[in-house]
Design an enzyme around this catalytic site. Structure first.
Site, PDB file in Angstrom:
ATOM      1  N   GLU A  85      57.224  53.423  70.296  1.00  0.00           N
ATOM      2  CA  GLU A  85      58.073  52.461  71.087  1.00  0.00           C
ATOM      3  C   GLU A  85      57.134  51.137  71.455  1.00  0.00           C
ATOM      4  OE1 GLU A  85      61.357  52.367  71.767  1.00  0.00           O
ATOM      5  OE2 GLU A  85      61.902  54.334  70.970  1.00  0.00           O
ATOM      6  N   ASP A 101      65.285  43.760  72.303  1.00  0.00           N
ATOM      7  CA  ASP A 101      64.787  44.435  71.106  1.00  0.00           C
ATOM      8  C   ASP A 101      65.302  43.624  69.859  1.00  0.00           C
ATOM      9  OD1 ASP A 101      67.356  45.287  70.613  1.00  0.00           O
ATOM     10  OD2 ASP A 101      67.025  47.302  71.008  1.00  0.00           O
TER      11      ASP A 101
END
Length: 154
Positions: A25, A34
């Site tokens: 992550e 994202d």
């Protein structure tokens, strides 16, 4: 990380998931979009994140721990067969990324609960798309989760 949350991760048997999840992550203390446009922060947190928000390291670590506990809870609720620690870590990482509903309703879980451990682990590489786009980071993550999952499977 808050010591009581760290202890809960150790007791839950998922402390090994912290470096796996955090490594894939990454840490970003300021909210960002994202690859598919979802506001995200810290170690991949999306719930309640709004663009412009910033988080302290302690807040990010606490979010990571709390979300890992939720992920392993989903694994415990949806999986009816015993798991070794590597499988639990791999599936916890997976749930952290795809969410409990996607995990619990998946072919992966159906195979797992039928006792097809290898078949379940081999489902992981199918989950490399986000909103129809295959992401290189997910390809690498699923390969690592699959390898970990297959450790100790005969």
């Amino acid at each position: 990380m808050n010591p009581s949350l760290r202890n809960r991760l150790v007791v839950a048997g998922i402390a090994a998931a912290v470096p796996l999840v955090a490594g894939f992550e990454g840490l970003r203390q300021k909210a960002y979009l994202d690859p598919v446009g979802i506001p995200t922060a810290c170690f991949g947190t999306t719930a309640g994140v709004r663009m412009g928000q910033t988080y302290s390291l302690e807040q990010c670590e606490n979010l990571l721990a709390a979300e890992l506990l939720q992920a392993t809870g989903a694994v415990s609720r949806c999986v009816t067969v015993p798991l070794n620690s590597n499988q639990r870590t791999a599936f916890t990482s997976f749930v952290y990324n795809v969410g409990p509903q996607n995990f619990c309703g998946s072919t992966l879980v159906r195979k797992l609960n039928a006792g097809d451990y290898a078949g379940a682990c081999n489902e992981l590489p199918r989950w490399t798309y986000a909103k129809g786009v295959e992401l290189p980071g997910l390809i690498k993550r699923r390969a690592a989760e699959r390898q970990l999952c297959l450790s100790g499977v005969s």
